[in-house]
Design a protein around this motif. Structure first.
Motif, short mmCIF file in Angstrom:
data_model
loop_
_atom_site.label_atom_id
_atom_site.label_comp_id
_atom_site.label_asym_id
_atom_site.label_seq_id
_atom_site.Cartn_x
_atom_site.Cartn_y
_atom_site.Cartn_z
N MET A 11 -18.60 26.57 -50.40
CA MET A 11 -18.75 25.69 -49.24
C MET A 11 -19.14 26.56 -48.04
SD MET A 11 -17.75 22.51 -49.84
CE MET A 11 -16.64 21.52 -50.78
N ILE A 12 -20.40 26.81 -47.85
CA ILE A 12 -20.78 27.72 -46.77
C ILE A 12 -21.32 26.93 -45.60
CG2 ILE A 12 -21.18 29.78 -48.15
CD1 ILE A 12 -24.12 29.05 -48.26
N GLY A 13 -21.18 27.47 -44.44
CA GLY A 13 -21.68 26.79 -43.25
C GLY A 13 -22.04 27.82 -42.20
N PHE A 14 -22.84 27.43 -41.24
CA PHE A 14 -23.18 28.33 -40.16
C PHE A 14 -21.95 28.56 -39.30
CE2 PHE A 14 -27.33 27.09 -41.41
CZ PHE A 14 -28.18 28.11 -41.00
N PRO A 15 -21.68 29.79 -38.89
CA PRO A 15 -20.50 30.04 -38.10
C PRO A 15 -20.52 29.33 -36.75
CG PRO A 15 -21.85 32.03 -38.32
CD PRO A 15 -22.44 30.99 -39.21
N PHE A 16 -21.75 29.01 -36.24
CA PHE A 16 -21.82 28.36 -34.92
C PHE A 16 -21.28 26.94 -34.98
CE2 PHE A 16 -25.49 26.90 -37.07
CZ PHE A 16 -25.66 25.61 -36.63
N LEU A 17 -21.25 26.38 -36.16
CA LEU A 17 -20.77 25.00 -36.29
C LEU A 17 -19.28 25.05 -36.59
CD1 LEU A 17 -23.65 23.62 -38.50
CD2 LEU A 17 -23.22 22.98 -36.15
N MET A 18 -18.50 24.92 -35.57
CA MET A 18 -17.06 25.04 -35.76
C MET A 18 -16.52 23.76 -36.41
SD MET A 18 -16.51 27.96 -34.54
CE MET A 18 -14.73 27.99 -34.44
N ALA A 19 -15.51 23.93 -37.22
CA ALA A 19 -14.86 22.75 -37.81
C ALA A 19 -14.18 21.95 -36.71
CB ALA A 19 -13.85 23.21 -38.84
N HIS A 20 -14.41 20.67 -36.76
CA HIS A 20 -13.85 19.81 -35.72
C HIS A 20 -13.19 18.61 -36.35
CE1 HIS A 20 -15.43 21.75 -32.22
NE2 HIS A 20 -16.67 21.68 -32.66
N GLY A 92 -20.53 20.96 -58.90
CA GLY A 92 -19.29 21.35 -58.21
C GLY A 92 -19.48 22.48 -57.21
N GLN A 93 -20.68 23.04 -57.12
CA GLN A 93 -20.92 24.16 -56.18
C GLN A 93 -21.87 23.68 -55.10
OE1 GLN A 93 -22.25 27.28 -58.84
NE2 GLN A 93 -20.13 27.90 -59.17
N PHE A 94 -21.35 23.54 -53.92
CA PHE A 94 -22.13 22.92 -52.84
C PHE A 94 -22.70 23.96 -51.89
CE2 PHE A 94 -19.31 19.60 -54.34
CZ PHE A 94 -20.20 18.55 -54.47
N ASP A 95 -23.87 23.67 -51.43
CA ASP A 95 -24.55 24.55 -50.47
C ASP A 95 -24.99 23.69 -49.28
OD1 ASP A 95 -26.18 26.15 -49.01
OD2 ASP A 95 -27.58 26.63 -50.64
N PHE A 96 -24.34 23.90 -48.16
CA PHE A 96 -24.64 23.07 -46.99
C PHE A 96 -25.52 23.78 -45.96
CE2 PHE A 96 -20.56 21.16 -48.51
CZ PHE A 96 -21.14 19.98 -48.95
N THR A 97 -26.24 24.79 -46.45
CA THR A 97 -27.14 25.52 -45.54
C THR A 97 -28.12 24.58 -44.84
OG1 THR A 97 -27.06 27.34 -47.11
CG2 THR A 97 -28.75 27.46 -45.42
N LEU A 98 -28.67 23.66 -45.63
CA LEU A 98 -29.70 22.78 -45.05
C LEU A 98 -29.15 21.84 -43.98
CD1 LEU A 98 -32.18 21.70 -47.84
CD2 LEU A 98 -32.69 22.84 -45.69
#
Ligand code: DGJ
Length: 541
Positions: A11-20, A92-98
């Protein structure tokens, strides 16, 4: 960022997008009078949007130079594909880069997004399902057609397909909530794309045949019984012509022939897609819609995707669940207004995710907003003005930009007056040179603009009754004369006409239009070739 070669599928995400956490200003649909409005951060929002070509948003690099062009049109919202195959390349392996990159770049360009979840179906076919789904036809069965051929269409009877699609969509919605639950860059979700069986009127796999020969489910017959008077007439007719039965097989209840097949497929697609949408909504309850490949004249189910949410089966889609908020038409046909009217019935709000841009879109948007109070308008292939090498071509969207520039100014007033019976929109051409509107106690005779023997080829616009004797109008190529609605000896004259602009709801007057510009007081004129805003004040004599 080359998202195609990303190897870390956690579950990867850009660090600039903080969890809210999810905030209370989450985009939602809200009624105002007869209209349904999209409300974002507590304020109504009119989508002046456009949809990207299918493959552009699969590469953040490819999109980079396109974003500022979109913002300059000016759009406020981009409809962009997001495919199952790229989000869950291995089960089961998600990539949320896009989605992360698209949300980031939209924000940088002050644009909002509607994501299109291209998953089990796109234009009827299943080309966007991940390879691990496509390869396992046992676990994820295909539609079987008349001649025994399997086609690359996932069968709605594949329970595991539905569950896998729903799991992926839920994971995506959870992620969008985490990264966008405060900022609300993402406004709505389209679930799948133009679903339905192509090439045959229904699925003829063994599971489908067994269901077709079995009883119509009680959920559907109960719905028919409870909503009989409110059913759309084209659907009600089919059911009543077959005897209005409340039990029996699909052919018993809906008659022999392709209409029963279409209704059967509609039920099964609707159950599946409502399930996927509900799984996503449980994570993050954005408004959700499905779009429709519209049937051409005299075409039969299978020539268009059989089971998609066309008006004749919209009730079936409603009976199958309540996670979908809007059934939306993709209007490429020339009878634009008719399709708007057919979709904006029985409580279905209008949203147009795909349509023509250019001069058609430039005009049609005024009808969709003025007459049908659409939530949004979005021509397809907006980025077709750049080729793969990013060479700018002549911009075919210049016309749309003129309309959007005007409508952007009017949006707060449009949203204020929606649902109150104070607004109307129209499309005129040589075959339909005039129309009559009734607003605020006045009869408005709207016709193609004509002066000194020169007549406009087309006319389009909207008018809003903003005061007892005052109207605001926008558009091009038409003129309006006024009478009292109830007739009588009292004449209605034009007191004054101003052209102008709006800034934050404040009217900034430009020229005072008189003489030839209002045909010596005989007509409220909107000259052709340009799109502008005018205000008229009437008087009685
Ligand atoms: C309708 C589809 O929904 C779009 O994705 C695209 O394929 C267009 N047709 C092409 O006209």
């Amino acid at each position: 960022m080359k998202q195609r070669v990303v190897l870390v599928f956690a579950m990867i995400g850009f660090p600039f997008l903080m969890a809210h956490a999810q905030s209370s200003g989450i985009p939602r649909l809200e009624k105002q009078g007869a209209a349904t409005r999209l409300v974002v951060d507590g304020k109504p929002f009119l989508i002046l949007g456009a949809e990207l070509l299918n493959s552009s948003s699969s590469s953040l690099d490819y999109m980079r130079p396109i974003w500022p062009r979109l913002a300059s049109i000016p759009l406020n919202t981009v409809l962009t594909p997001l495919s199952w195959e790229l989000i869950e390349p291995r089960e089961g392996q998600f990539d949320f880069t896009l989605p992360d990159g698209l949300i980031r770049d939209a924000r940088r360009n002050n644009l909002r997004l509607v994501f299109l979840w291209l998953a089990s179906w796109k234009n009827g076919m299943s080309s966007y399902a991940p390879l691990w789904v496509k390869q396992d036809t046992h676990r994820f069965p295909r539609v079987l057609e008349k001649d025994g051929a399997t086609v690359e269409i996932l069968s709605t009877f594949g329970k595991e397909s539905m569950q896998a699609d729903a799991r992926a969509f839920a994971a995506l919605m959870r992620h969008i909530r985490d990264v966008d639950g405060e900022a609300h860059t993402v406004l709505m979700m389209q679930v799948e794309n133009e679903v339905g069986v192509l090439g045959d009127s229904r699925d003829r796999s063994p599971a489908a045949n067994q269901a077709f020969d079995g009883p119509v489910p009680m959920e559907l017959t109960t719905y028919l019984q409870q909503h009989r008077d409110a059913l759309l007439p084209e659907f009600r007719r089919v059911w009543e012509n077959a005897g209005a039965k409340l039990s029996g097989t699909w052919a018993d209840v809906f008659g022999p022939g392709p209409q029963a097949d279409e209704i059967f497929m509609a039920w099964n697609y609707a159950r599946y897609v409502q399930h996927v949408a509900a799984a996503g909504k449980a994570e993050y309850a954005l408004p959700m819609y499905v779009n429709t490949w519209l049937a051409g004249p005299q075409s039969s189910p299978g020539q268009f995707p059989s089971g998609g949410p066309l008006p004749e089966v919209m009730d079936v889609w409603k009976a199958a669940g309540n996670a979908l908020d809007i059934f939306a038409p993709d209007i490429y046909a020339p009878n634009f207004a008719e399709w708007c009217d057919r979709y904006n019935r029985a409580g279905n709000p209008l949203f147009i995710p795909e349509t023509r841009g250019g001069t058609a879109g430039e005009a049609n948007v005024f009808y969709a907003i003025g007459q049908r109070e659409t939530i949004g308008f979005s021509p397809f292939a907006i980025d077709s003005f750049v080729e793969a090498d990013q060479t700018p071509l002549t911009d075919p969207n210049a016309e749309l930009g003129k309309s959007y520039h005007t409508l952007q100014q009017l949006a707060p007033i449009i949203l204020q007056y929606e649902g109150r019976g104070k607004m109307a929109g129209f499309l005129l051409d040589r075959d339909h040179p005039q129309t009559t509107l009734e607003l605020n106690g006045y009869r408005l005779e709207v016709s193609l603009d004509e002066i000194f023997g020169t007549r406009a080829q087309t006319g389009f616009g909207l008018v809003i009754a903003t005061g007892p004797e005052e109207f605001l109008g926008a558009g091009s190529g038409f003129r309006i004369s006024f009478q009292l609605k109830d007739g009588g000896p009292v004449g209605v004259g034009i007191g004054s006409v101003e052209e102008g602009t709006l800034s934050e709801n404040a009217w900034i007057p430009g020229r005072r239009l008189n003489g030839d510009e209002n045909d010596q007081g005989k007509g409220w004129r909107f000259a052709p070739k340009r799109i502008h805003i005018e205000k008229v004040v009437l008087y009685r004599y």
